[in-house]
Design a protein around this motif. Structure first.
Motif, mmCIF file in Angstrom:
data_model
loop_
_atom_site.group_PDB
_atom_site.id
_atom_site.type_symbol
_atom_site.label_atom_id
_atom_site.label_comp_id
_atom_site.label_asym_id
_atom_site.label_seq_id
_atom_site.Cartn_x
_atom_site.Cartn_y
_atom_site.Cartn_z
ATOM 1 N N THR A 67 -3.049 -2.481 6.809
ATOM 2 C CA THR A 67 -1.806 -1.726 6.839
ATOM 3 C C THR A 67 -1.174 -1.692 8.215
ATOM 4 O OG1 THR A 67 -3.062 0.314 7.205
ATOM 5 C CG2 THR A 67 -2.497 -0.223 4.939
ATOM 6 N N LEU A 108 -0.027 7.936 5.547
ATOM 7 C CA LEU A 108 -0.200 6.564 6.011
ATOM 8 C C LEU A 108 0.972 6.118 6.870
ATOM 9 C CD1 LEU A 108 -1.989 4.063 5.902
ATOM 10 C CD2 LEU A 108 -0.854 3.401 3.776
ATOM 11 N N ARG A 123 -0.581 10.675 0.233
ATOM 12 C CA ARG A 123 -1.242 9.598 0.984
ATOM 13 C C ARG A 123 -0.217 8.671 1.628
ATOM 14 N NH1 ARG A 123 -7.052 7.636 -1.231
ATOM 15 N NH2 ARG A 123 -7.844 9.647 -1.947
ATOM 16 N N GLN A 162 -8.492 3.257 3.505
ATOM 17 C CA GLN A 162 -7.067 3.223 3.801
ATOM 18 C C GLN A 162 -6.766 3.655 5.235
ATOM 19 O OE1 GLN A 162 -5.850 5.826 0.662
ATOM 20 N NE2 GLN A 162 -5.563 4.155 -0.824
ATOM 21 N N THR A 168 0.813 -1.214 0.000
ATOM 22 C CA THR A 168 0.000 0.000 0.000
ATOM 23 C C THR A 168 0.845 1.262 0.000
ATOM 24 O OG1 THR A 168 -1.604 -1.221 1.324
ATOM 25 C CG2 THR A 168 -1.943 1.142 1.114
ATOM 26 N N MET A 208 -9.050 9.251 2.450
ATOM 27 C CA MET A 208 -8.438 7.952 2.745
ATOM 28 C C MET A 208 -9.343 7.115 3.647
ATOM 29 S SD MET A 208 -4.432 9.063 3.245
ATOM 30 C CE MET A 208 -3.834 7.389 3.540
#
Length: 316
Positions: free
Chosen positions: A271, A218, A214, A256, A206, A251
């Motif tokens: 993730t 993240l 992003r 995400q 990812t 997101m």
């Protein structure tokens, strides 16, 4: 795109006993590479780029012509394996050149299953890896197995299927892996055009398949669960505050990130894993049964010789 560079790099790594994808250690041993769509000149150029001027490993045998499996190809490969008992791998690029005509009176699924079966019998009896390089369909799919060109008989007969797909973001490709003796996984890869090498990227896939903003958000949220947009901006001052707020919201909508009632953001379940997952290890291969030749053919070599590229390749 890029599958021939990937398979040639893999063959060189195994023949030399080095690292595949510049990071995965492999056990070395002789490798037979059937480059059935290439010429000696093209192979020499590609190997020169990958090796960076170094000598080719002596354990690599290069071949540009071979009859299909049912017309002597199986016997030819068996003959090479008999002369190289420590062999680790045979790469066939491409599978379509070796499969031969479909048996009459059988379905397309059965024909595909039979074609892959020739390679599987060799792999099982000699305890080696036989890599069939094949095409994917032009139409994409959520299930990467259905993208393998042909019927499901190809993936059904193979012990493992690896699909290289182009990706957006920092990664040039995602290698999807599934099979009977391996854990299903995916790995982010980057193609180094100057050296012709596919490299495995660190971290979860990812991180490499989304935009830079992003990816930065993240990584921060994974390291600091419960971060608010203002916390992210404080830690990453190069990012615009309003853009961070909007991106976090998007997101969360895309799955995400997750957001609680207090406006704090957390990584989603996929993730949370830190680092690149370990590459699955194949189970020990069986020894060669005494009745090998009755099953895969007599070792009569039908391989055409490609003489010593760079003065180092071994003769078939």
């Amino acid at each position: 795109m890029g599958k021939s560079w990937l398979s040639l790099g893999l063959a060189l790594a195994v023949a030399a006993g080095g690292h595949a994808f510049d990071s995965v250690p492999v056990q070395g041993g002789p490798v037979l590479y059937l480059a059935l769509e290439d010429t000696p000149r093209r192979l020499q150029t590609r190997m020169g780029k990958i090796l960076g001027g170094q000598a080719a490993p002596a354990g690599l045998t290069l071949v540009t012509e071979c009859p299909p499996f049912p017309q002597g190809g199986s016997d030819a490969i068996a003959g090479w394996l008999e002369r190289n008992p420590d062999a680790r791998m045979v790469v066939i690029d491409v599978f379509a050149k070796m499969r031969g005509p479909a048996p009459q009176g059988v379905s397309a699924y059965d024909a595909d299953y039979v074609a892959v079966g020739y390679a599987k019998r060799i792999a099982d009896h000699y305890g080696i890896a036989v890599v069939l390089v094949h095409h994917v369909r032009k139409a994409g799919s959520d299930d990467f197995l259905t993208e393998v060109s042909g019927t499901n008989g190809i993936a059904g007969a193979a012990d493992a299927t690896l699909v290289l797909k182009r990706a957006r973001g920092q990664a040039d490709g995602i290698l999807h892996v599934t099979g009977r003796d391996v854990d299903e996984a995916e790995y982010a890869l980057s193609f180094q055009a100057a050296s012709g090498v596919w490299q495995m990227l660190d971290g979860p896939v990812t991180d490499h398949t989304i935009g830079d903003t992003r990816a930065a958000i993240l990584r921060h949220v994974r390291a600091h669960p419960g971060a608010r947009p203002r916390d992210i901006v404080a830690a990453l001052p190069q990012l615009d505050a309003e853009n961070v707020r909007r991106t976090c919201s998007r997101m969360a909508a895309d799955g995400q990130l997750t957001k609680d009632a207090g406006g704090r953001y957390y990584p989603d379940t996929e993730t949370r894993t830190q680092g690149t997952p370990e590459v699955s290890q194949l189970s020990d291969c069986p020894g060669t049964p005494p009745d090998l030749h009755e099953q895969v053919g007599q070792p009569q070599s039908g391989l055409s010789q490609l003489s010593d590229l760079n003065g180092e390749g071994s003769a078939p």
